[in-house]
Write an enzyme that holds these catalytic residues in place. Structure first.
Site, PDB file in Angstrom:
ATOM      1  NE  ARG A  49      -2.862  -1.212   2.989  1.00 55.45           N
ATOM      2  CZ  ARG A  49      -3.625  -1.939   4.038  1.00 55.45           C
ATOM      3  NH1 ARG A  49      -5.102  -2.049   3.568  1.00 55.45           N
ATOM      4  NH2 ARG A  49      -3.360  -2.729   4.844  1.00 55.45           N
ATOM      5  CG  ASP A  92      -6.613  -1.668  -0.960  1.00 52.93           C
ATOM      6  OD1 ASP A  92      -6.677  -3.080  -0.775  1.00 52.93           O
ATOM      7  OD2 ASP A  92      -7.298  -0.944   0.010  1.00 52.93           O
ATOM      8  CG  HIS A 177       9.127 -21.860   7.793  1.00 54.83           C
ATOM      9  ND1 HIS A 177       8.075 -21.294   8.440  1.00 54.83           N
ATOM     10  CD2 HIS A 177      10.003 -21.900   8.511  1.00 54.83           C
ATOM     11  CE1 HIS A 177       8.450 -21.179   9.444  1.00 54.83           C
ATOM     12  NE2 HIS A 177       9.772 -21.726   9.764  1.00 54.83           N
ATOM     13  CD  GLU A 215       7.490 -20.917  19.063  1.00 52.31           C
ATOM     14  OE1 GLU A 215       7.641 -20.079  18.204  1.00 52.31           O
ATOM     15  OE2 GLU A 215       6.395 -21.298  19.429  1.00 52.31           O
ATOM     16  CG  ASP A 234       1.703 -20.032  15.450  1.00 57.79           C
ATOM     17  OD1 ASP A 234       1.410 -19.706  14.334  1.00 57.79           O
ATOM     18  OD2 ASP A 234       2.470 -19.799  16.034  1.00 57.79           O
ATOM     19  CG  HIS A 239       5.708 -25.532  11.440  1.00 57.07           C
ATOM     20  ND1 HIS A 239       5.764 -25.081  10.091  1.00 57.07           N
ATOM     21  CD2 HIS A 239       5.622 -24.453  12.242  1.00 57.07           C
ATOM     22  CE1 HIS A 239       5.489 -24.066  10.106  1.00 57.07           C
ATOM     23  NE2 HIS A 239       5.585 -23.415  11.245  1.00 57.07           N
ATOM     24  CE  LYS A 339       4.059 -18.343  20.649  1.00 55.74           C
ATOM     25  NZ  LYS A 339       5.333 -18.422  19.679  1.00 55.74           N
ATOM     26  CE  LYS A 344      14.736 -20.531  17.149  1.00 50.33           C
ATOM     27  NZ  LYS A 344      15.183 -19.263  16.161  1.00 50.33           N
TER      28      LYS A 344
HETATM   29  P1  NDP Z   1       2.867  -7.979   7.935  1.00 53.74           P
HETATM   30  O1  NDP Z   1       1.662  -7.234   8.355  1.00 53.74           O
HETATM   31  O2  NDP Z   1       4.087  -7.271   8.405  1.00 53.74           O
HETATM   32  O3  NDP Z   1       2.669  -7.628   6.274  1.00 53.74           O
HETATM   33  C1  NDP Z   1       1.547  -7.734   5.511  1.00 53.74           C
HETATM   34  C2  NDP Z   1       1.657  -6.797   4.139  1.00 53.74           C
HETATM   35  O4  NDP Z   1       0.398  -6.956   3.490  1.00 53.74           O
HETATM   36  C3  NDP Z   1       2.012  -5.461   4.484  1.00 53.74           C
HETATM   37  O5  NDP Z   1       2.952  -5.048   3.416  1.00 53.74           O
HETATM   38  C4  NDP Z   1       0.610  -4.837   4.407  1.00 53.74           C
HETATM   39  O6  NDP Z   1       0.716  -3.595   3.796  1.00 53.74           O
HETATM   40  C5  NDP Z   1       0.160  -5.792   3.231  1.00 53.74           C
HETATM   41  N1  NDP Z   1      -1.145  -5.564   3.125  1.00 53.74           N
HETATM   42  C6  NDP Z   1      -2.313  -6.263   4.053  1.00 53.74           C
HETATM   43  N2  NDP Z   1      -3.398  -6.074   3.448  1.00 53.74           N
HETATM   44  C7  NDP Z   1      -3.251  -5.259   2.097  1.00 53.74           C
HETATM   45  C8  NDP Z   1      -4.217  -4.756   1.225  1.00 53.74           C
HETATM   46  N3  NDP Z   1      -5.427  -4.588   1.382  1.00 53.74           N
HETATM   47  N4  NDP Z   1      -3.649  -3.960   0.369  1.00 53.74           N
HETATM   48  C9  NDP Z   1      -2.265  -3.982   0.189  1.00 53.74           C
HETATM   49  N5  NDP Z   1      -1.432  -4.302   1.007  1.00 53.74           N
HETATM   50  C10 NDP Z   1      -1.779  -5.006   2.198  1.00 53.74           C
HETATM   51  O7  NDP Z   1       2.704  -9.444   7.910  1.00 53.74           O
HETATM   52  P2  NDP Z   1       4.058 -10.522   7.909  1.00 53.74           P
HETATM   53  O8  NDP Z   1       4.960 -10.206   6.716  1.00 53.74           O
HETATM   54  O9  NDP Z   1       4.562 -10.850   9.075  1.00 53.74           O
HETATM   55  O10 NDP Z   1       3.256 -11.768   7.293  1.00 53.74           O
HETATM   56  C11 NDP Z   1       2.727 -12.108   5.865  1.00 53.74           C
HETATM   57  C12 NDP Z   1       2.289 -13.312   5.755  1.00 53.74           C
HETATM   58  O11 NDP Z   1       3.211 -14.207   6.073  1.00 53.74           O
HETATM   59  C13 NDP Z   1       1.118 -13.578   6.872  1.00 53.74           C
HETATM   60  O12 NDP Z   1       0.236 -14.485   6.143  1.00 53.74           O
HETATM   61  C14 NDP Z   1       1.864 -14.275   7.957  1.00 53.74           C
HETATM   62  O13 NDP Z   1       0.894 -15.221   8.746  1.00 53.74           O
HETATM   63  C15 NDP Z   1       2.960 -15.166   7.304  1.00 53.74           C
HETATM   64  N6  NDP Z   1       4.105 -15.563   8.060  1.00 53.74           N
HETATM   65  C16 NDP Z   1       4.824 -14.540   8.324  1.00 53.74           C
HETATM   66  C17 NDP Z   1       6.010 -14.575   9.115  1.00 53.74           C
HETATM   67  C18 NDP Z   1       6.876 -13.828   9.639  1.00 53.74           C
HETATM   68  O14 NDP Z   1       8.097 -14.229  10.004  1.00 53.74           O
HETATM   69  N7  NDP Z   1       6.527 -12.276   9.433  1.00 53.74           N
HETATM   70  C19 NDP Z   1       6.574 -16.393   9.219  1.00 53.74           C
HETATM   71  C20 NDP Z   1       5.406 -17.237   8.581  1.00 53.74           C
HETATM   72  C21 NDP Z   1       4.543 -16.806   7.979  1.00 53.74           C
HETATM   73  P3  NDP Z   1       0.393  -2.365   5.064  1.00 53.74           P
HETATM   74  O15 NDP Z   1       1.656  -2.447   5.696  1.00 53.74           O
HETATM   75  O16 NDP Z   1       0.115  -1.097   4.229  1.00 53.74           O
HETATM   76  O17 NDP Z   1      -0.786  -2.816   5.825  1.00 53.74           O
END
Ligand code: NDP
Length: 488
Positions: A49, A92, A177, A215, A234, A239, A339, A344
């Site tokens: 976004r 978006d 993963h 963890e 989770d 996993h 947790k 770990k």
């Molecule tokens: P974040 O919330 O940090 O990032 C999500 C991203 O999606 C942001 O860039 C957000 O933008 C964007 N987004 C969400 N809704 C919209 C929309 N309607 N339009 C445009 N952009 C949008 O999440 P994570 O990166 O932590 O996680 C992403 C996915 O990966 C999730 O499903 C999570 O469960 C999975 N995951 C994450 C892990 C991790 O280590 N972080 C590990 C394993 C899985 P904006 O910032 O503008 O909201």
């Protein structure tokens, strides 16, 4: 390995400004480039976004790579080459505006598109529909879905149904993963390339299996997010059950994605239901209270920031799973994850049976059985505990247990062990689904997990408390010691 021209792609990274992309995915892509595994024509399009332009996204990428890649591994020439691949589109994801830009952006060439959804699953359906609307849902384009795929069977089916309206199963790569970890893939090599193990891998020779994923961290400021899922959803649903499948599956016909996934599915289908007496005897759910870790006081789950004091969400699960088939009849699989554990650790223990006729001193029985320890972290590797004669004239025929060690980072000194995301991204680009989870696997795993969660809810029993910095509630020790065994 070389990557030939058919592996060039346009990687559309949805959620490019999110935590996963910044911390893991950009880094993994950089390492692939560094290892010459990204085709020269591969392009990466960040989508999120934030109103950025290409240059702004490149700066974000550099900043994050400088933060998450050790300086000694950040080569300026490769960094420049990598960054030159990047561009950015602000959109978006729930609205069609912006998708046409993506389609125009990549229309100029015939490379397949890989759409990686590093976003909340709530927008997977919209992304797929919008990609379809702008003509990007055809083969050989692919999509990658991050976990969690729902919070139970029906929500997972809902997501899968929405995605399936636009993409065929052979285009869908569902990430777990753990499947990208080198040691996990090694399970297949270990079992099916070594007759020594292959011939012993059944209830005649194996006493039991333990899988522990512990963890150290708590909820890391994400209390409300975590509280909706808990350790069962989770960690176990994905996993630990995937690890169990790789240990328990029959030999696949070949290494193709569907041969492997067919065998994993059979294991999931053979898991004995956990209801009634079996559920109360064979499952423990716990929740941590305040304790100490490494000499430092840490708060309990209900004292974390944003906590709801009534929460009964589990932060620990121990299960005794049983697989109802010929290979595993009578062999328990003890699963444990939590947790705020003391350290770990992720490891699998295969405990072999003792020889049928025992001739050594009675107090040495425990030594006279082999144990295979497969470590996913820390220090990826394997240890086979074998009994040998203790050395020395005064030892008689006393036994000693000693390790046969394979430490991956020491054994393969010239290479760092690639992160799971490097392997998985590479496999998507190569179009190989073997390390990704098929829809029916996800759904059978949910079926099994749902009945356990349902049973816990019906019982009205709160989770058992355990102190942070310990290995879980005492009842998890009882779960295994009742069978005359102990956690490793
Ligand atoms: P974040 O919330 O940090 O990032 C999500 C991203 O999606 C942001 O860039 C957000 O933008 C964007 N987004 C969400 N809704 C919209 C929309 N309607 N339009 C445009 N952009 C949008 O999440 P994570 O990166 O932590 O996680 C992403 C996915 O990966 C999730 O499903 C999570 O469960 C999975 N995951 C994450 C892990 C991790 O280590 N972080 C590990 C394993 C899985 P904006 O910032 O503008 O909201």
């Amino acid at each position: 390995m070389t990557v030939n021209s058919q592996h060039a792609c346009n990687l559309a990274l949805f959620g490019a400004m999110g935590d996963l992309s910044r911390r893991k995915l950009l880094k993994a892509l950089y390492y692939l480039d560094r290892a010459s595994l990204l085709h020269a024509d591969t392009r990466i399009i960040g989508l999120a976004r934030n109103s950025l332009d290409d240059q702004g996204f490149k700066e974000v990428a550099i900043e994050n790579l400088q933060r998450f890649v050790p300086t000694s591994e950040l080569d300026d020439t490769i960094l420049q080459r990598f960054v030159a691949r990047l561009s950015y589109i602000a959109l978006d994801m729930t609205e069609i505006t912006g998708y046409q830009l993506l389609a125009d952006h990549i229309a100029a060439d015939s490379k397949p598109m890989v759409a990686y959804m590093a976003t909340p699953p709530s927008v997977f359906g919209d992304i797929c529909a919008n990609l379809d609307k702008v003509g990007l849902s055809h083969l050989p384009n692919r999509i990658v879905l991050e976990k969690p795929l729902g919070k139970d069977l029906s929500s997972s089916q809902e997501i899968n149904d929405k995605v399936a309206e636009h993409f065929k199963e052979q285009q869908i790569y569902r990430i777990d993963h753990y499947l990208g970890k080198e040691t996990v893939q090694n399970l297949i090599a270990l079992r099916f390339a070594n007759n020594l193990f292959g011939s012993q891998w059944n209830q005649n020779h194996i006493d039991h299996v333990q899988i522990t994923v512990a963890e150290e961290v708590g909820v890391e400021g994400r209390w409300s997010y975590y509280d909706k899922s808990g350790q069962m959803r989770d960690m176990i649903q994905n996993h630990l059950l995937q690890l169990l499948c790789l240990i328990a599956m029959d030999p696949p016909y070949d290494l193709s994605a569907d041969s492997i996934r067919d065998e994993k599915l059979k294991v999931l289908r053979a898991l004995k239901p956990m209801t009634g007496e079996r559920l109360s005897q064979n499952s423990v759910r716990g929740q941590y209270v305040a304790g100490t870790q490494h000499g430092k006081a840490v708060p309990g789950y209900l004292e974390e920031e944003g906590a709801n004091l009534q929460s009964t969400t589990e932060t620990f699960v121990a299960l005794k799973a049983e697989i109802g088939n010929w290979r595993w009849a009578g062999v328990p699989f003890y699963l444990r994850t939590g947790k705020r554990m003391p350290s770990k650790v992720s490891e699998i223990i295969i405990q072999f049976r003792q020889q049928p006729h025992y001739i050594f001193a009675p107090d040495q029985r425990n030594i006279a059985s082999n144990k295979l320890i497969i470590r996913l972290q820390p220090d990826e590797g394997m240890t086979l505990q074998i009994a040998t004669k203790d050395q020395g004239l005064d030892k008689g025929m006393r036994l000693r247990s000693g390790p046969l060690e394979l430490n991956f980072s020491e054994a393969f000194k010239q290479d760092r062990i690639p992160d799971a995301y490097e392997r998985l991204l590479l496999e998507v680009m190569l179009g190989n689904q073997s390390l990704f989870v098929r829809r029916d696997e996800v759904e059978y795993a949910w079926r099994w997990v749902d009945q356990i969660i349902q049973g816990w809810e019906n019982s009205n029993e709160p989770p058992k408390k355990y102190q942070a910095g310990t290995w879980g509630p005492v009842s998890s020790i009882a779960l295994i010691s009742r069978d005359g065994r102990s956690w490793n």
